[in-house]
Design a protein around this motif. Structure first.
Motif, PDB file in Angstrom:
ATOM      1  N   LEU A  82      40.440  42.623  43.362  1.00  0.00           N
ATOM      2  CA  LEU A  82      40.849  43.960  43.795  1.00  0.00           C
ATOM      3  C   LEU A  82      41.048  44.890  42.600  1.00  0.00           C
ATOM      4  CD1 LEU A  82      43.299  43.107  46.703  1.00  0.00           C
ATOM      5  CD2 LEU A  82      40.957  43.971  46.863  1.00  0.00           C
ATOM      6  N   GLN A  83      41.598  44.367  41.517  1.00  0.00           N
ATOM      7  CA  GLN A  83      41.772  45.181  40.310  1.00  0.00           C
ATOM      8  C   GLN A  83      40.402  45.591  39.761  1.00  0.00           C
ATOM      9  OE1 GLN A  83      43.874  43.238  37.155  1.00  0.00           O
ATOM     10  NE2 GLN A  83      43.758  44.991  35.792  1.00  0.00           N
ATOM     11  N   HIS A  84      39.467  44.659  39.731  1.00  0.00           N
ATOM     12  CA  HIS A  84      38.125  44.963  39.240  1.00  0.00           C
ATOM     13  C   HIS A  84      37.459  46.017  40.129  1.00  0.00           C
ATOM     14  CE1 HIS A  84      34.287  44.364  37.311  1.00  0.00           C
ATOM     15  NE2 HIS A  84      33.726  44.106  38.492  1.00  0.00           N
ATOM     16  N   ARG A  85      37.678  45.924  41.432  1.00  0.00           N
ATOM     17  CA  ARG A  85      37.109  46.896  42.372  1.00  0.00           C
ATOM     18  C   ARG A  85      37.661  48.299  42.111  1.00  0.00           C
ATOM     19  NH1 ARG A  85      37.287  46.401  48.910  1.00  0.00           N
ATOM     20  NH2 ARG A  85      35.967  48.192  49.331  1.00  0.00           N
ATOM     21  N   ARG A  86      38.963  48.392  41.803  1.00  0.00           N
ATOM     22  CA  ARG A  86      39.569  49.687  41.509  1.00  0.00           C
ATOM     23  C   ARG A  86      39.016  50.259  40.193  1.00  0.00           C
ATOM     24  NH1 ARG A  86      44.990  47.724  41.626  1.00  0.00           N
ATOM     25  NH2 ARG A  86      44.803  46.537  43.524  1.00  0.00           N
ATOM     26  N   GLU A  87      38.756  49.399  39.214  1.00  0.00           N
ATOM     27  CA  GLU A  87      38.244  49.853  37.919  1.00  0.00           C
ATOM     28  C   GLU A  87      36.843  50.442  38.018  1.00  0.00           C
ATOM     29  OE1 GLU A  87      38.448  46.515  35.319  1.00  0.00           O
ATOM     30  OE2 GLU A  87      40.625  46.647  35.071  1.00  0.00           O
TER      31      GLU A  87
END
Length: 89
Positions: A82-87
């Motif tokens: 999810l963090q990678h998706r936000r980045e």
């Protein structure tokens, strides 16, 4: 055999181009096929599958430590995706 135009492991559109092994030639007027794949919102959803599998295995086997471990795994594994998706937007 296909070759990826650019190697990234994130959501987006990818183009795979066929690669001929050495010693072969194409006939006139024939081109190698290309496959275009779009990954959108899929990677974060797929990240939940191994977590869910371990959690259900813990329920089936009635193994409390596996349930606890799968929750910890889930927080880390899904959180990273999810963090990678936000980045990437």
């Amino acid at each position: 055999m296909y070759k990826l135009a650019h190697h990234r492991q994130q959501e987006g559109t990818y183009t795979f181009t066929a690669v001929f092994p050495g010693g072969y030639t194409l006939s006139e007027g024939v081109s190698l096929p290309q496959i275009t794949v779009t990954l959108q919102g899929l990677l974060a959803r797929i990240a939940t599958l191994p977590v869910l599998a371990f959690f259900l295995l813990g329920i089936y086997g009635k193994v409390i430590w596996m349930l606890i471990a799968s929750v910890i795994l889930g927080v880390g594994h899904i959180g990273i995706h999810l963090q990678h998706r936000r980045e990437i937007g």
